[in-house]
Write a protein that holds these residues in place. Structure first.
Motif, short mmCIF file in Angstrom:
data_model
loop_
_atom_site.label_atom_id
_atom_site.label_comp_id
_atom_site.label_asym_id
_atom_site.label_seq_id
_atom_site.Cartn_x
_atom_site.Cartn_y
_atom_site.Cartn_z
N THR A 20 0.87 -1.16 0.00
CA THR A 20 0.00 0.00 0.00
C THR A 20 0.91 1.21 0.00
O THR A 20 1.75 1.34 0.89
N VAL A 21 0.76 2.05 -1.02
CA VAL A 21 1.65 3.20 -1.18
C VAL A 21 0.82 4.48 -1.01
O VAL A 21 -0.05 4.75 -1.83
N PRO A 22 1.09 5.26 0.03
CA PRO A 22 0.38 6.54 0.18
C PRO A 22 0.79 7.48 -0.94
O PRO A 22 1.98 7.67 -1.20
N VAL A 23 -0.19 8.08 -1.62
CA VAL A 23 0.11 8.96 -2.75
C VAL A 23 -0.43 10.36 -2.58
O VAL A 23 -0.07 11.26 -3.32
N GLY A 24 -1.32 10.58 -1.63
CA GLY A 24 -1.92 11.90 -1.46
C GLY A 24 -3.43 11.76 -1.38
O GLY A 24 -3.98 10.67 -1.26
N LEU A 38 7.34 2.76 -13.87
CA LEU A 38 6.72 3.85 -13.13
C LEU A 38 5.20 3.76 -13.23
O LEU A 38 4.66 3.47 -14.30
N LEU A 39 4.56 4.04 -12.12
CA LEU A 39 3.11 4.15 -12.10
C LEU A 39 2.78 5.59 -11.76
O LEU A 39 3.25 6.12 -10.75
N TYR A 40 2.00 6.23 -12.62
CA TYR A 40 1.55 7.60 -12.39
C TYR A 40 0.12 7.55 -11.85
O TYR A 40 -0.71 6.80 -12.36
N VAL A 41 -0.16 8.37 -10.81
CA VAL A 41 -1.48 8.40 -10.19
C VAL A 41 -1.92 9.85 -10.05
O VAL A 41 -1.22 10.65 -9.42
N ALA A 42 -3.07 10.20 -10.64
CA ALA A 42 -3.62 11.54 -10.46
C ALA A 42 -4.19 11.65 -9.05
O ALA A 42 -4.92 10.76 -8.61
N ALA A 71 1.19 11.77 -8.76
CA ALA A 71 2.14 11.03 -7.93
C ALA A 71 2.85 10.01 -8.82
O ALA A 71 2.24 9.40 -9.70
N THR A 72 4.15 9.84 -8.59
CA THR A 72 4.96 8.90 -9.36
C THR A 72 5.50 7.83 -8.42
O THR A 72 6.15 8.13 -7.43
N THR A 77 10.52 -0.60 -6.32
CA THR A 77 10.64 -0.39 -4.88
C THR A 77 9.29 -0.18 -4.19
O THR A 77 9.21 -0.23 -2.97
N LEU A 78 8.25 0.08 -5.00
CA LEU A 78 6.91 0.40 -4.50
C LEU A 78 6.94 1.59 -3.57
O LEU A 78 6.26 1.64 -2.54
N LYS A 79 7.72 2.60 -3.96
CA LYS A 79 7.86 3.84 -3.19
C LYS A 79 7.43 5.03 -4.04
O LYS A 79 7.69 5.07 -5.24
N LEU A 80 6.80 6.00 -3.39
CA LEU A 80 6.48 7.26 -4.02
C LEU A 80 7.79 8.02 -4.25
O LEU A 80 8.57 8.20 -3.31
N THR A 81 8.07 8.42 -5.48
CA THR A 81 9.32 9.11 -5.77
C THR A 81 9.16 10.62 -5.85
O THR A 81 10.06 11.35 -5.49
#
Length: 130
Positions: A20-24, A38-42, A71-72, A77-81
């Motif tokens: 679970t990656v917090p993105v905002g 890379l996964l981009y998330v609006a 969010a990228t 690594t499953l980390k927000l960059t």
């Protein structure tokens, strides 16, 4: 000639959460880049109102413009960059074929924001009507 191969789906395979990656605030659209790294998330700071709340009432709620962005996530690594600028209230978006640009629909402002993915800068805004 191009072909399509059908593969059966097994109901014995279960999907499971691996991270679970917090993105905002308020994640919306998402896209992988071409190589899947890379996964981009609006993400949007616009309040979410249930269908029972009239638009006029929802518009009165406080919005957090600082929360709007793309969010990228590094998929290895499953980390927000980082969180890229996006224009106001990003909804859906798409990547250019070469992955150098994001084309972001800004729902509340009736425009498209064009973003340079390498530097994170907005390179254009395109009005699309009201």
């Amino acid at each position: 000639m191009k072909t399509v191969r059908a593969c059966p789906f097994s109901t014995r395979i279960r999907a499971r959460v691996i991270a679970t990656v917090p993105v905002g605030k308020r994640p919306r659209g998402l896209k992988l880049n071409r190589d899947g790294s890379l996964l981009y998330v609006a993400v949007s700071g616009l309040p979410k109102c249930p269908p029972s709340v009239p638009d006029e009432e929802c518009a009165k709620l406080k919005r957090d413009l600082q929360a709007d962005g793309i969010a990228t996530i590094d998929t290895a690594t499953l980390k927000l960059t980082r969180v890229l600028e996006s224009g106001s209230d990003p909804e859906q978006f798409d990547l250019s074929r070469d992955g150098k640009r994001l084309y972001i629909s800004n729902e509340d402002s009736a425009q498209v924001t064009v973003l340079d993915t390498a530097g994170g800068a907005i390179v254009a805004t395109i009005p699309i009507g009201h």
